[in-house]
Structure formats: C-alpha cells, structure tokens
Design an enzyme around this catalytic site. Structure first.
Site: not given
Ligand code: AMP
Length: 281
Positions: A30, A37, A184, A187
């Site tokens: 997102m 990421h 991480m 948010r």
């Molecule tokens: P998001 O943008 O929050 O929807 O996350 C996109 C992808 O990055 C998802 O597969 C999350 O699980 C992964 N992700 C987000 N934060 C982390 C983190 N701290 N460590 C590993 N993967 C992450």
C-alpha cells in the site's frame, strides 16, 4: 523503472516479458515504503527476472471508520526507494481503475478469517483476497512476496491459492524491525514521539512471552495473561486482541508444544498496530 497506472498497459508489459521467457515477481504494497517492503523487493529481485511492486491503498480492505483517507501516500519517495531496491515496474492504479462503476465480484475465505484481525476488522480479508486476486490476474506472477508481519494474511492467502488452484508461489519474508524492536509499519508515521516510545510495548511483550516459554512456562492461557498484563502497564496502549493459537492451523491450544502463533493488535493513541511471533515450547 516504469510507473504504470493503467491495467491494460500493465498486462501488455507482462505479456511482453513472458514472451521473452522472463519470470515475474510481484510485491503487493500500500506504499509509504519502509525497510520491510524493501526487503520483500530485494528478495524478489534475487529469484525473479522482473519485479513488479503494486502501490495501491485498497479501499475494499478498510472499514468505514478506518484510516483509508489518511493512510500515508508518497509516490515520489516510494519510486526512489523502489528503484534502488531493484523494482522494474511500479503498478499504481487509481481506485476507479481497479473498482469501476458496477464492480461486484469479491473473494471470501472462511474459517481462519473468523478470528484475530478478521474479527476486529470485518470485511478486511475479503478486501485483501479480492485485491490480491486481481493483482495476480493482472500481473500473472510466478512468485508473490508477503511479510510475516501480517501472519494471518499470509495464511489466508495460502489458503486461497490452494483452494482456488492459483498458479503462483507465495514467498514469506520474516518481520523487519527497527533497532529497538518496533515492527516496521507505514502506520508508525502516525505516532507522536511519546506514542513511538509506548509502541515498544508490543515487541517487548512478545519477547517476554518467548522468555517465559524458554523458562518452561508452556500454558497458553498463562502466557496470554502475562502479555496482557505487560501491555496494560503502558498507559497509552489499548488492547484490541492478544491471542495464542496453534500454528499454522490457528486452532485453540492449551499447551505450547510445537509452534504457536502469539498475535496482537494494540491501539497506541489513535493508531492500531499489529505484531506477532512464533513461540516454540
Ligand atoms: P502493506 O503496505 O502494509 O500492505 O504491506 C505490504 C507487504 O509488506 C505485506 O506483505 C506486509 O506483510 C509486508 N510488510 C509490512 N511491514 C513489514 C515488516 N515490518 N516486515 C516484513 N514485511 C512487512
């Protein structure tokens, strides 16, 4: 690095890459990219010829009172970071491109969505499964990369890929944390300095649980209670859920023997954060 916002253009790019025999890795996000990421993207680059990352704040996975409108967005900063991580294409559609007028199709996964974030965010996994299916159909990846940070999401998507015979391999990357332990998350940008300190209670309570298990305390209910007590000591923290389930089945369990998932969702001020760890007895 290309930025594509049009679905047909994305599909054309994929068709041409496949004609050249190239393998495709997809990293759905997102946006508001951070090291978590970027780790997924670097991982994708290691095993795929072409890496596509989607940056799409997906409206269907947010509830009506959630933070869709104020979710952080930063396409230019994201582009710079993604390019450095080896991404070849950012797919950045507008909501109307993904969900035009008349849109009516959704993917529902039962069972494991009826707990944890599925309970506190009704409709969330329906939105996630739907957008991930659309992204799989558009990008046709050989592999798709997800973070263990969203442990339940990984299990839901694995279920979906198996049940619906989707021709893609899911790769899971461990949780990436700040030096002080905070997982991480895009948010985290919402946290004031005081809240940022308070947010440490999530990872610290997970560490406490692992320590207790290592000391031989394997009663799941007891571990859960100790974690709740620890979080309640932080006055800015409001528990949404703390649960211990068997892993990866997500069933109730009395004793932590094999793998167990300790998952939590905690509000720090107005910001809802999640974290988890796998406990082993
Ligand atoms: P998001 O943008 O929050 O929807 O996350 C996109 C992808 O990055 C998802 O597969 C999350 O699980 C992964 N992700 C987000 N934060 C982390 C983190 N701290 N460590 C590993 N993967 C992450």
């Amino acid at each position: 690095m290309k930025i594509i916002s049009d679905i047909q253009e994305m599909q054309l790019f994929v068709r041409q890459a496949k004609e050249k025999g190239m393998s495709i890795g997809l990293v759905p996000t997102m946006g508001s990219l951070h090291e978590g990421h970027l780790t997924l993207m670097r991982q994708a680059k290691k095993s795929c010829d072409v890496v596509v990352t989607s940056i799409f704040v997906n409206p269907t996975q947010f509830g009506p009172t959630e933070d869709f409108a104020k979710y952080p967005r930063d396409l230019s900063g994201d582009s710079e970071q993604a390019a450095k991580a080896g991404v070849d294409v950012i797919f950045h559609p507008q909501p109307e491109e993904m969900y035009p007028a008349g849109y009516s199709s959704f993917i529902e996964i039962n069972g494991i969505t009826q707990k944890l974030c599925g309970l506190s965010r009704p409709g969330h996994f329906r939105g996630v499964a739907t957008v991930v299916t659309k992204l799989f159909n558009i990008v046709q990846p050989d592999k798709a990369f997800f973070g263990q940070k969203d442990a339940q999401q990984v299990l839901v998507l694995k279920r979906m890929v198996t049940d619906l015979n989707m021709n893609v391999t899911l790769e899971v990357v461990p949780i990436v944390r700040e030096k002080d332990g905070l997982a991480m998350s895009s948010r985290n940008a919402f946290l004031s300095p005081e809240e940022r300190k308070a947010a440490l209670v999530l990872s610290q309570s997970l560490q406490l649980a692992q320590k207790l298990v290592n000391q031989g305390q394997v009663d799941a209910q007891n571990i859960k209670e100790q974690v709740i007590l620890k979080i309640k000591q932080e006055k800015l923290a409001q528990i949404d859920y703390v649960e211990v389930y068997s892993y990866p089945q997500l069933e109730n369990l009395d004793v932590i023997g094999d793998k167990a998932l300790l998952a939590l969702a905690v509000r720090i001020g107005n910001t809802r954060l999640i974290d988890n760890t796998i406990l082993e007895g």
